[in-house]
Design an enzyme around this catalytic site. Structure first.
Site: not given
Ligand code: 13P
Length: 260
Positions: A13, A15, A98, A100, A170, A176, A216
């Protein structure tokens, strides 16, 4: 630890990262390396890179995914992108719900559910994201939250299409943060997701469901998750942005499934 019969799925992903030039260079670098057979690898770039990568990935083992979509096919929905458009650009997968999008764009379970239904109707495989916040975990509400998100997110899934789903667990606090969940915690929630899925769609659908862990994930911890039979791969943010760190994750899982 036995590895599931299901094909592991590792999805990047990206983003809101990567220009056309950066995305093109990444794919070139990745394709120059040996990629593990038996692992499904999906790249989910921003919309602006979908068509370019769709062309570059054609004829390769890599699949293309989008990070969001609207549920309507076309019309007066300024700023939105439809399932037909994603298919047209070459996408097979679409990340939906997601955290976010839930946090920054106020997407609710009912909207996520409509999107999941529309994706399946158009032959896209959704990667439905669920997961609790730190506060919810501290209050002991993890399973309750995941159950609610699944109830909404899966509300429009017809039984005959239940074999095409991927669900990503997740935990929001692990995204992150550099602080991944433990394999044991991820396993517990993944097993819970599987059980609910089986209750809703039957045991056959449950056994074909792929559940990813996300939060992560890196080359040196991916196997803490994929070592469990309930976890079929990962959805990766930060570590998917460099060909090196992404390839390390693919390699780790490739070695794990080819080990006797
Ligand atoms: P990270 O791997 O940066 O923690 O992000 C995870 C994520 O949100 C994947 O959709």
């Amino acid at each position: 630890m036995t590895i599931p019969q299901r094909r592991p799925i590792l999805a990047a992903n990206w983003k809101m990262n990567m220009t056309l030039a950066e995305g093109g260079a990444f794919v070139k670098e990745l394709l120059a390396r040996s990629l593990p057979a038996g692992v499904e690898v999906v790249i989910c770039p921003p919309f602006t890179l979908l068509h370019l990568l769709g062309e570059k990935l054609q004829g390769t083992s890599l699949k293309l995914g989008a990070q969001n979509m609207y549920f309507e096919e076309a019309g007066a929905f300024t700023g939105e992108v439809s399932p037909l458009m994603l298919k047209d650009a070459g996408a097979h997968y679409v990340i939906l719900g997601h955290s976010e999008r839930r946090a920054h764009f106020k997407e609710e379970d009912s909207l996520v559910g409509k999107k999941v239904g529309a994706a399946l109707e158009h032959g896209l495989s959704p990667i439905l994201c669920v997961g609790e916040t730190l506060e919810e975990r501290k209050e002991g509400k993890t399973l309750e939250v995941v159950e609610r998100q699944l109830a909404g997110g899966l509300a429009a899934v017809p039984r005959e299409r239940a074999g095409n789903m991927v669900i990503a667990y997740e935990p929001v606090w692990a995204i992150g943060s550099g602080q991944a969940a433990t394999g044991g915690d991820a396993r517990e929630v993944s097993a819970f997701i599987r059980r609910l899925y089986g209750d809703q769609f039957g045991r056959e659908a449950e056994s074909s469901l792929r559940v990813q862990y996300g939060g992560s994930v890196k080359g040196d911890n991916i196997r803490d998750f994929t070592g469990y039979p309930e976890i079929d791969g990962a959805l990766v943010g930060g570590a998917s942005l460099k060909a090196d760190s992404w390839h390390a994750i693919l390699q780790a899982v490739g070695q794990q499934i080819s080990a006797p």
